[in-house]
Write an enzyme that holds these catalytic residues in place. Structure first.
Site, mmCIF file in Angstrom:
data_model
loop_
_atom_site.group_PDB
_atom_site.id
_atom_site.type_symbol
_atom_site.label_atom_id
_atom_site.label_comp_id
_atom_site.label_asym_id
_atom_site.label_seq_id
_atom_site.Cartn_x
_atom_site.Cartn_y
_atom_site.Cartn_z
ATOM 1 N N GLU A 83 3.990 -0.993 13.102
ATOM 2 C CA GLU A 83 2.721 -0.985 12.381
ATOM 3 C C GLU A 83 1.528 -0.691 13.280
ATOM 4 O O GLU A 83 0.614 0.045 12.890
ATOM 5 C CB GLU A 83 2.535 -2.308 11.631
ATOM 6 N N GLY A 96 0.826 -1.197 0.000
ATOM 7 C CA GLY A 96 0.000 0.000 0.000
ATOM 8 C C GLY A 96 0.862 1.249 0.000
ATOM 9 O O GLY A 96 0.641 2.182 -0.768
ATOM 10 N N ALA A 97 1.875 1.260 0.871
ATOM 11 C CA ALA A 97 2.787 2.397 0.981
ATOM 12 C C ALA A 97 3.996 1.939 1.782
ATOM 13 O O ALA A 97 3.988 0.889 2.413
ATOM 14 C CB ALA A 97 2.111 3.581 1.659
ATOM 15 N N MET A 98 5.058 2.753 1.753
ATOM 16 C CA MET A 98 6.280 2.439 2.487
ATOM 17 C C MET A 98 6.836 3.709 3.095
ATOM 18 O O MET A 98 6.990 4.730 2.415
ATOM 19 C CB MET A 98 7.309 1.799 1.548
ATOM 20 N N GLU A 99 7.207 3.616 4.385
ATOM 21 C CA GLU A 99 7.546 4.775 5.197
ATOM 22 C C GLU A 99 8.984 5.229 5.057
ATOM 23 O O GLU A 99 9.605 5.643 6.052
ATOM 24 C CB GLU A 99 7.260 4.455 6.673
ATOM 25 N N ASN A 100 9.559 5.225 3.878
ATOM 26 C CA ASN A 100 10.935 5.696 3.731
ATOM 27 C C ASN A 100 11.059 7.110 4.290
ATOM 28 O O ASN A 100 10.252 7.980 3.955
ATOM 29 C CB ASN A 100 11.328 5.720 2.246
ATOM 30 N N HIS A 119 -0.895 7.447 8.474
ATOM 31 C CA HIS A 119 -0.179 6.256 8.964
ATOM 32 C C HIS A 119 1.311 6.349 8.634
ATOM 33 O O HIS A 119 2.170 6.153 9.504
ATOM 34 C CB HIS A 119 -0.814 5.023 8.312
ATOM 35 N N GLU A 120 1.612 6.649 7.367
ATOM 36 C CA GLU A 120 3.021 6.680 6.961
ATOM 37 C C GLU A 120 3.765 7.828 7.625
ATOM 38 O O GLU A 120 4.949 7.691 7.965
ATOM 39 C CB GLU A 120 3.126 6.775 5.438
ATOM 40 N N HIS A 179 5.059 6.962 11.001
ATOM 41 C CA HIS A 179 6.282 6.150 10.956
ATOM 42 C C HIS A 179 7.553 7.005 10.971
ATOM 43 O O HIS A 179 8.628 6.485 11.295
ATOM 44 C CB HIS A 179 6.309 5.317 9.682
#
Length: 589
Positions: free
Chosen positions: A313, A256-260, A290-291, A294
């Site tokens: 998470e 869905g997404a990535m918290e880089n 959400h991201e 993070h």
């Protein structure tokens, strides 16, 4: 390919102190591979043997402290570094790496609409080895100094502000100390919308063929981003820890997404091409919130090993929904969580494959990947919501801020997190964590009403082992509209296990345990309440209350206590009157 075991990671972390990665990527060498040169500066605390991970298409050369190593010793993605002496070292690895077409490592995509090509990284868990050589485990944080050569018409995005030096060369600002899996690069002829907020550059990016659709939603996306950013700064004493905030909507993303840090990647399905429901917009907004959470929990403070993935998470899930509710127009997000996300958790928790929210023994990276499920996300977030209810938000946030201060740009464990919370309360947080985070399964709460006339009492039978603080809603029929609707008489706060029966006065038409959905449990109804539910469910005034009731009916069907036909009859009777689209979609699903 070798998986990294927990024991190997512990041994390597004791031996090594990794200082800095200098990474040069050349994306101009063809459609199948790119060149990767990595220089790792690190120190060994004692004499010993270790290894570095890299999975190249071709390993051109390796030198350690200027002395060549045999590339032929590469085995299963590991290059042995035997006979290290105590002190500082420099490892240089030059390789050709293969582009991915399946979302791991450096993914390459050519847009069939206009023929433009884009690449981006997804390095989570152990895929950094597909892009550059690394001591690939989350507790060996380092500074990353990344430069990229790209085609002249491309823009390169990274974790920090990247400067275009000319002739397709880009130099990123060095990162703070971050884990290997959080390094990010996205390159291509992006369409970009930029702004500035709180003195930082913010950007939205997508492939050019989606430009009109991104532009149409850019104001909404940036408004949500700014509102969440500001709300997190009201909650967290630690300021946003990176130098920019870019959000890239990338093609063929397999998550869905990535918290880089500083460069969050989202699947570009979130760039809507046609009319969507407000619930879908709410879902996208929640992912943004959400991201961003993070950036603090996951990026600033990172798990030490993958057994604590829930800390990343569950925290981001809880904070995403809560912050969206507080800071944006999406004020009913917990309804969507209750009817959609929690059912994901309940289902996962009742399968033979269930596991604790915080498992004690995750032996290797392959095992860790299995824990990315409804337990680590939905059940964990539900547990945190119950923790806030039990502890109080003031003490919870004080503990969170202590946690950030103690472990900023470092790594932490569940024990560290609980110790930070315990510093701000007299409650036994350690016992709470054992009961909630080290156990499996779903508790069940069943009410019994005793007494007569206006002198009724409530007793809650508790099947399970976890303590719960719940709200109990007492609802009466609204006689002004011939009893079609229900009105809330009052809400009681009840701690379970109970110390004594709870006085409730006269018998309500509906007695609802867990009103407000503040804990993670199944609930049942007393006979009078069940009759009211079947006839008046749609007359409940609050959508979150209705979500709790729908979940209870669903659980009863799953457990064989309610006939499916009765559930379907409730849906036929009450969904046509439902005004909350998330609730309608969740029940229909």
């Amino acid at each position: 390919m070798s998986v990294l075991t927990r024991d190997e990671a512990l041994s390597r972390a004791k031996l090594l102190d990794v200082h800095r990665y200098t990474i040069e990527l050349d994306l101009t060498t063809g459609d199948e591979t790119f060149e990767s040169v990595t220089v790792i500066r690190f120190a060994a605390r004692a004499n010993g043997d270790t290894f570095v991970e890299v999975r190249p298409d071709t390993l051109h050369s390796v030198t350690l402290d200027g002395e060549p190593l045999d590339p032929g010793t590469l085995d299963g993605g590991r290059l042995a570094l035997d006979g290290l002496t105590a002190g500082d070292h420099e490892l240089r690895v030059h390789a050709a790496m293969r582009y991915s077409r399946t979302g791991e490592g450096m993914h390459r995509f050519t847009d069939p609409t206009d023929g433009e090509t884009y690449v981006y990284t997804q390095l989570f868990m152990n895929d950094v080895q597909r892009v550059f050589a690394a001591f690939d485990q989350p507790d060996l944080k380092a500074v990353f100094d990344v430069s990229v050569k790209a085609p002249d018409n491309w823009t390169v995005l990274t974790n920090g502000i990247a400067e275009h030096l000319g002739e397709g060369r880009w130099q990123a600002a060095p990162t703070p100390l971050v884990s290997t899996y959080l390094v990010a690069v996205a390159a291509g002829p992006w369409h970009t919308v930029r702004t500035e907020h709180a003195g930082l550059p913010f950007g939205l990016h997508c492939r050019r063929s989606l430009a009109p659709h991104l532009d149409a939603d850019a104001d909404e996306l940036l408004d949500i981003t700014r509102a969440c950013y500001d709300r997190y700064h009201e909650k967290f004493e630690e300021p946003y820890p990176f130098d920019s905030y870019d959000q890239a909507f990338v093609p063929e993303f397999n998550a869905g997404a990535m918290e880089n840090p500083g460069l969050v990647t989202f699947r570009d399905d979130f760039v809507y091409r046609s009319a969507v429901t407000d619930t879908e917009r709410q879902t996208r907004a929640m992912v943004i919130a959400h991201e961003m959470a993070h950036m603090w929990f996951g990026d600033l403070v990172t798990l030490q090993w993958w057994d604590d993935i829930w800390l990343n998470e569950s925290f981001a899930e809880y904070m995403g929904y809560q912050t969206l509710t507080e800071a944006t127009r999406f004020t009913d997000t917990w309804t969507d969580f209750g009817v959609v996300r929690k059912s994901w958790g309940y289902d996962a928790d009742q399968r033979p494959s269930t596991h604790p929210v915080a498992p004690e023994n995750v032996d290797d990276t392959a095992s860790a990947l299995l824990n990315f499920d409804g337990i680590s996300y939905a059940k964990g977030a539900s547990a945190l919501r119950q923790l806030v209810t039990w502890l109080g938000e003031k003490d919870f946030l004080a503990g969170i801020n202590t946690h950030f201060a103690r472990h900023r740009f470092a790594n932490a464990t569940l024990a560290d997190f609980i110790d930070s919370l315990a510093a701000h309360t007299d409650r036994d947080v350690h016992a709470w964590a054992d009961a909630w985070l080290r156990t499996t399964g779903v508790d069940t709460l069943t009410p019994t009403v005793s007494g007569a006339n206006g002198d009724r009492t409530l007793t809650v039978a508790h099947h399970g082992s976890r303590p719960h603080r719940v709200a109990v809603g007492l609802y009466d029929l609204d006689l002004a509209d011939e009893g079609r609707h229900l009105t809330l008489r009052r809400r009681l706060e009840v701690d379970i296990p109970q110390s004594a029966p709870q006085p409730i006065g006269k018998l309500p038409a509906l007695l609802l345990l867990n009103d407000g959905d503040l804990t993670y449990t199944k609930i049942r109804f007393d006979p009078e309440s069940f009759t009211t539910v079947r006839s008046n469910l749609s007359g409940l005034p609050d959508p979150l209350t209705r979500a709790v009731v729908w979940n209870a009916l669903r659980d009863a069907v799953r457990d064989g206590e309610l006939a499916p036909a009765a559930y379907l009859e409730a849906a036929r009777a009450h969904l046509p009157q439902e005004t909350d689209l998330a609730l309608t979609q969740g029940v229909l699903a």
